[in-house]
Scaffold this active site. Structure first.
Site, PDB file in Angstrom:
ATOM      1  CE1 TYR A   1      42.272  73.239  24.017  1.00 52.43           C
ATOM      2  CE2 TYR A   1      42.668  73.422  21.463  1.00 52.43           C
ATOM      3  CZ  TYR A   1      42.061  73.108  22.738  1.00 52.43           C
ATOM      4  OH  TYR A   1      41.014  72.065  22.445  1.00 52.43           O
TER       5      TYR A   1
ATOM      6  CG  ASP B   1      51.399  60.053  34.921  1.00 51.17           C
ATOM      7  OD1 ASP B   1      51.232  59.055  35.036  1.00 51.17           O
ATOM      8  OD2 ASP B   1      50.459  60.964  35.178  1.00 51.17           O
TER       9      ASP B   1
END
Length: 284
Positions: A82, A186
Protein backbone atom coordinates in the site's frame (compact mmCIF):
# COMPACT_ATOMS: atom_id res chain seq x y z
CA UNK A 1 -15.57 -8.60 5.33
CA UNK A 2 -13.82 -10.33 2.44
CA UNK A 3 -12.06 -13.45 3.77
CA UNK A 4 -8.71 -14.03 2.07
CA UNK A 5 -6.92 -15.40 5.15
CA UNK A 6 -4.44 -12.52 5.31
CA UNK A 7 -2.39 -12.85 8.49
CA UNK A 8 -3.16 -10.20 11.07
CA UNK A 9 -5.93 -8.56 9.03
CA UNK A 10 -8.50 -6.81 11.17
CA UNK A 11 -10.34 -4.50 8.76
CA UNK A 12 -10.87 -3.94 5.04
CA UNK A 13 -12.31 -0.87 3.33
CA UNK A 14 -13.22 -0.11 -0.26
CA UNK A 15 -11.03 2.49 -2.00
CA UNK A 16 -10.68 4.02 -5.45
CA UNK A 17 -9.09 1.51 -7.81
CA UNK A 18 -10.23 2.08 -11.38
CA UNK A 19 -13.13 0.65 -13.36
CA UNK A 20 -11.80 -2.90 -13.91
CA UNK A 21 -11.20 -4.26 -10.41
CA UNK A 22 -12.66 -3.74 -6.98
CA UNK A 23 -10.00 -2.22 -4.74
CA UNK A 24 -9.56 -2.33 -0.98
CA UNK A 25 -7.25 -1.12 1.75
CA UNK A 26 -6.53 -4.02 4.07
CA UNK A 27 -5.54 -3.12 7.62
CA UNK A 28 -3.21 -5.61 9.30
CA UNK A 29 -0.98 -5.79 12.36
CA UNK A 30 2.00 -5.28 10.02
CA UNK A 31 0.55 -2.24 8.26
CA UNK A 32 -1.84 -1.66 5.33
CA UNK A 33 -1.93 -3.62 2.07
CA UNK A 34 -3.65 -2.87 -1.23
CA UNK A 35 -6.01 -5.55 -2.53
CA UNK A 36 -7.43 -5.91 -6.04
CA UNK A 37 -10.34 -8.27 -6.51
CA UNK A 38 -11.96 -9.54 -9.70
CA UNK A 39 -15.07 -11.50 -8.81
CA UNK A 40 -15.83 -14.65 -10.76
CA UNK A 41 -12.44 -14.79 -12.48
CA UNK A 42 -9.78 -17.50 -12.36
CA UNK A 43 -6.15 -17.28 -11.33
CA UNK A 44 -5.07 -16.25 -14.84
CA UNK A 45 -6.74 -12.85 -14.66
CA UNK A 46 -3.82 -11.05 -12.98
CA UNK A 47 -0.99 -13.01 -14.67
CA UNK A 48 0.10 -10.22 -17.01
CA UNK A 49 -0.11 -7.49 -14.37
CA UNK A 50 1.92 -9.59 -11.92
CA UNK A 51 4.57 -10.26 -14.56
CA UNK A 52 4.71 -6.56 -15.41
CA UNK A 53 5.05 -5.47 -11.78
CA UNK A 54 7.81 -8.01 -11.19
CA UNK A 55 9.69 -6.68 -14.22
CA UNK A 56 9.25 -3.18 -12.79
CA UNK A 57 10.71 -4.31 -9.47
CA UNK A 58 13.65 -6.14 -11.10
CA UNK A 59 14.53 -3.03 -13.10
CA UNK A 60 14.21 -0.40 -10.38
CA UNK A 61 10.90 1.13 -11.48
CA UNK A 62 8.95 2.66 -8.60
CA UNK A 63 5.81 0.52 -8.33
CA UNK A 64 3.95 -1.50 -5.69
CA UNK A 65 5.46 -4.92 -4.95
CA UNK A 66 3.46 -8.09 -5.48
CA UNK A 67 2.91 -9.76 -2.10
CA UNK A 68 0.42 -12.49 -2.93
CA UNK A 69 -2.12 -13.59 -5.52
CA UNK A 70 -4.58 -16.39 -6.04
CA UNK A 71 -8.23 -17.33 -6.06
CA UNK A 72 -10.63 -17.42 -3.13
CA UNK A 73 -14.35 -17.90 -2.85
CA UNK A 74 -14.61 -14.19 -3.71
CA UNK A 75 -12.69 -14.47 -6.99
CA UNK A 76 -9.19 -13.73 -8.29
CA UNK A 77 -7.16 -11.42 -6.06
CA UNK A 78 -3.85 -9.57 -6.06
CA UNK A 79 -2.26 -8.27 -2.86
CA UNK A 80 0.22 -5.38 -3.16
CA UNK A 81 2.16 -2.91 -1.07
CA UNK A 82 0.00 0.00 0.00
CA UNK A 83 1.56 3.29 -1.15
CA UNK A 84 0.23 6.32 0.70
CA UNK A 85 -0.66 8.94 -1.91
CA UNK A 86 0.68 12.47 -1.66
CA UNK A 87 0.33 15.56 -3.81
CA UNK A 88 1.61 15.58 -7.38
CA UNK A 89 5.06 17.12 -7.77
CA UNK A 90 7.54 17.33 -10.66
CA UNK A 91 6.08 15.21 -13.45
CA UNK A 92 9.52 14.94 -14.96
CA UNK A 93 10.04 12.25 -12.29
CA UNK A 94 7.11 10.30 -13.73
CA UNK A 95 8.66 10.58 -17.20
CA UNK A 96 11.93 9.20 -15.84
CA UNK A 97 10.12 6.22 -14.32
CA UNK A 98 8.46 5.57 -17.69
CA UNK A 99 11.88 5.77 -19.34
CA UNK A 100 13.05 2.98 -17.03
CA UNK A 101 10.12 0.85 -18.22
CA UNK A 102 10.97 1.50 -21.86
CA UNK A 103 14.60 0.52 -21.31
CA UNK A 104 13.49 -3.08 -20.67
CA UNK A 105 14.00 -4.87 -23.98
CA UNK A 106 12.02 -7.86 -25.20
CA UNK A 107 14.03 -10.97 -24.24
CA UNK A 108 13.29 -12.72 -27.53
CA UNK A 109 13.40 -9.65 -29.77
CA UNK A 110 9.73 -10.02 -30.65
CA UNK A 111 6.60 -7.96 -30.00
CA UNK A 112 3.93 -9.26 -27.62
CA UNK A 113 4.00 -10.76 -24.15
CA UNK A 114 4.02 -14.05 -22.29
CA UNK A 115 0.49 -13.53 -21.00
CA UNK A 116 -2.69 -12.26 -22.63
CA UNK A 117 -4.27 -8.92 -21.88
CA UNK A 118 -7.44 -9.62 -19.94
CA UNK A 119 -9.77 -6.69 -19.39
CA UNK A 120 -13.25 -6.56 -17.97
CA UNK A 121 -14.88 -6.37 -21.40
CA UNK A 122 -12.26 -7.40 -23.98
CA UNK A 123 -9.12 -9.52 -24.14
CA UNK A 124 -6.15 -9.63 -26.52
CA UNK A 125 -3.84 -12.60 -27.01
CA UNK A 126 -0.46 -10.76 -26.88
CA UNK A 127 0.96 -13.64 -28.96
CA UNK A 128 4.53 -12.82 -29.98
CA UNK A 129 4.95 -11.42 -33.49
CA UNK A 130 7.88 -10.28 -35.59
CA UNK A 131 6.57 -6.75 -36.10
CA UNK A 132 4.78 -4.09 -34.08
CA UNK A 133 2.38 -3.60 -36.96
CA UNK A 134 1.11 -7.19 -36.56
CA UNK A 135 0.51 -6.79 -32.84
CA UNK A 136 -1.10 -3.36 -32.95
CA UNK A 137 -3.04 -3.47 -36.20
CA UNK A 138 -4.02 -7.13 -36.49
CA UNK A 139 -4.20 -8.25 -32.85
CA UNK A 140 -5.58 -5.04 -31.34
CA UNK A 141 -7.25 -2.71 -33.82
CA UNK A 142 -8.85 -5.33 -36.07
CA UNK A 143 -10.22 -7.24 -33.08
CA UNK A 144 -11.64 -4.04 -31.63
CA UNK A 145 -13.26 -3.34 -34.99
CA UNK A 146 -14.85 -6.81 -34.95
CA UNK A 147 -16.23 -6.23 -31.44
CA UNK A 148 -17.74 -2.89 -32.43
CA UNK A 149 -19.45 -4.50 -35.43
CA UNK A 150 -20.65 -7.50 -33.42
CA UNK A 151 -22.06 -5.20 -30.75
CA UNK A 152 -23.88 -3.15 -33.42
CA UNK A 153 -22.09 -0.02 -32.23
CA UNK A 154 -20.59 0.45 -35.68
CA UNK A 155 -22.51 0.47 -38.95
CA UNK A 156 -21.28 -0.51 -42.40
CA UNK A 157 -20.44 3.16 -42.97
CA UNK A 158 -18.28 3.21 -39.83
CA UNK A 159 -16.60 0.02 -41.02
CA UNK A 160 -15.77 1.63 -44.37
CA UNK A 161 -14.18 4.59 -42.59
CA UNK A 162 -12.16 2.25 -40.38
CA UNK A 163 -10.88 0.34 -43.41
CA UNK A 164 -9.58 3.61 -44.89
CA UNK A 165 -7.96 4.49 -41.56
CA UNK A 166 -6.48 1.00 -41.40
CA UNK A 167 -4.74 1.52 -44.73
CA UNK A 168 -3.12 4.68 -43.38
CA UNK A 169 -1.98 2.93 -40.19
CA UNK A 170 -0.59 0.05 -42.23
CA UNK A 171 1.51 2.37 -44.41
CA UNK A 172 2.94 4.40 -41.53
CA UNK A 173 3.77 1.44 -39.28
CA UNK A 174 5.43 -0.48 -42.11
CA UNK A 175 7.96 2.32 -42.52
CA UNK A 176 8.46 2.86 -38.78
CA UNK A 177 11.51 1.04 -37.38
CA UNK A 178 10.04 -0.05 -34.04
CA UNK A 179 12.03 -1.73 -31.28
CA UNK A 180 10.20 -4.06 -28.84
CA UNK A 181 10.46 -2.56 -25.35
CA UNK A 182 8.30 -3.11 -22.30
CA UNK A 183 5.19 -0.93 -22.32
CA UNK A 184 2.98 0.02 -19.43
CA UNK A 185 0.06 -0.61 -21.78
CA UNK A 186 -2.57 1.50 -20.02
CA UNK A 187 -0.85 4.75 -19.18
CA UNK A 188 -3.27 7.37 -17.90
CA UNK A 189 -3.00 9.62 -14.83
CA UNK A 190 -5.09 7.20 -12.75
CA UNK A 191 -2.23 4.69 -13.03
CA UNK A 192 0.44 7.08 -11.76
CA UNK A 193 0.93 8.91 -8.48
CA UNK A 194 3.33 10.50 -6.03
CA UNK A 195 3.77 9.03 -2.58
CA UNK A 196 3.68 11.12 0.59
CA UNK A 197 7.50 11.10 0.57
CA UNK A 198 7.54 12.59 -2.95
CA UNK A 199 8.45 9.56 -5.06
CA UNK A 200 6.86 9.07 -8.48
CA UNK A 201 5.11 5.73 -8.99
CA UNK A 202 3.66 3.95 -12.02
CA UNK A 203 1.35 0.99 -11.45
CA UNK A 204 -1.51 -1.15 -12.75
CA UNK A 205 0.30 -2.17 -15.96
CA UNK A 206 -1.23 -4.03 -18.90
CA UNK A 207 2.21 -4.99 -20.20
CA UNK A 208 3.45 -6.00 -23.59
CA UNK A 209 6.61 -5.46 -25.61
CA UNK A 210 5.96 -2.85 -28.27
CA UNK A 211 6.79 0.58 -29.64
CA UNK A 212 7.33 3.19 -26.91
CA UNK A 213 5.15 5.66 -28.80
CA UNK A 214 2.13 3.56 -27.84
CA UNK A 215 2.39 4.58 -24.17
CA UNK A 216 2.92 8.23 -25.06
CA UNK A 217 -0.06 8.30 -27.42
CA UNK A 218 -2.37 6.57 -24.95
CA UNK A 219 -1.24 8.94 -22.18
CA UNK A 220 -2.61 11.96 -24.08
CA UNK A 221 -6.24 10.80 -24.24
CA UNK A 222 -7.19 11.92 -20.73
CA UNK A 223 -5.80 15.09 -19.18
CA UNK A 224 -3.41 14.91 -16.25
CA UNK A 225 0.12 14.61 -17.60
CA UNK A 226 1.63 18.05 -18.06
CA UNK A 227 4.06 19.61 -20.55
CA UNK A 228 7.01 18.86 -18.28
CA UNK A 229 6.21 15.14 -18.42
CA UNK A 230 6.39 15.12 -22.23
CA UNK A 231 9.37 17.49 -22.44
CA UNK A 232 11.35 15.32 -20.05
CA UNK A 233 10.48 12.11 -21.84
CA UNK A 234 11.21 13.45 -25.34
CA UNK A 235 14.29 15.51 -24.39
CA UNK A 236 16.88 13.20 -25.94
CA UNK A 237 14.67 11.77 -28.69
CA UNK A 238 15.06 13.17 -32.16
CA UNK A 239 12.19 14.86 -33.93
CA UNK A 240 10.13 12.82 -36.37
CA UNK A 241 7.76 14.46 -38.83
CA UNK A 242 5.42 11.44 -38.74
CA UNK A 243 5.22 11.05 -34.96
CA UNK A 244 2.10 13.19 -34.60
CA UNK A 245 -0.01 10.96 -36.83
CA UNK A 246 1.35 7.78 -35.22
CA UNK A 247 0.43 9.07 -31.77
CA UNK A 248 -3.09 9.59 -33.10
CA UNK A 249 -3.23 5.87 -33.95
CA UNK A 250 -2.78 5.07 -30.27
CA UNK A 251 -5.31 7.65 -29.14
CA UNK A 252 -7.80 6.06 -31.54
CA UNK A 253 -7.04 2.63 -30.07
CA UNK A 254 -7.86 3.71 -26.52
CA UNK A 255 -10.96 5.59 -27.64
CA UNK A 256 -12.19 2.48 -29.47
CA UNK A 257 -11.64 0.45 -26.29
CA UNK A 258 -13.81 2.94 -24.41
CA UNK A 259 -16.41 3.00 -27.18
CA UNK A 260 -16.70 -0.77 -26.90
CA UNK A 261 -16.87 -0.67 -23.12
CA UNK A 262 -19.00 2.41 -22.45
CA UNK A 263 -20.93 2.91 -25.67
CA UNK A 264 -21.88 5.97 -27.69
CA UNK A 265 -20.57 8.55 -25.24
CA UNK A 266 -17.21 7.96 -26.99
CA UNK A 267 -18.54 7.86 -30.55
CA UNK A 268 -17.80 11.49 -31.41
CA UNK A 269 -14.25 11.19 -30.05
CA UNK A 270 -13.61 8.07 -32.13
CA UNK A 271 -15.06 9.72 -35.23
CA UNK A 272 -12.92 12.81 -34.73
CA UNK A 273 -9.77 10.74 -34.26
CA UNK A 274 -10.41 8.82 -37.49
CA UNK A 275 -11.01 12.12 -39.30
CA UNK A 276 -7.68 13.46 -37.99
CA UNK A 277 -5.81 10.40 -39.23
CA UNK A 278 -7.35 10.61 -42.67
CA UNK A 279 -6.81 14.35 -42.96
CA UNK A 280 -3.18 14.18 -41.79
CA UNK A 281 -2.45 11.40 -44.23
CA UNK A 282 -3.73 13.58 -47.08
CA UNK A 283 -1.26 16.31 -46.09
CA UNK A 284 1.68 14.07 -46.99
Amino acid sequence: MIDLNIDGAYDIRSVRGGDVNEAFKVYTDKGPYFLLLQRGRDNNFFQAEIAGLKLFEENGVNAPRVLDSGVSDEGAYLLLDYIEEGRWLDQGDLARELKKVHQIASPNGKFGFDFAYRGSSISFSNAFKDTWREVFLEERMDKLKDKLIEGKIWSSEDLATYENVRKVIDVYLKRRESEPVLLHGDLWPGNAMFSVDGKAYIFDPAPLYGDWEFDIGVSTVFSGFDDNFYRTYLKDIGKDSERAIRLEFYRLYLLMVHLHKFGNMYRSSVDLSMEKILSKSLEK
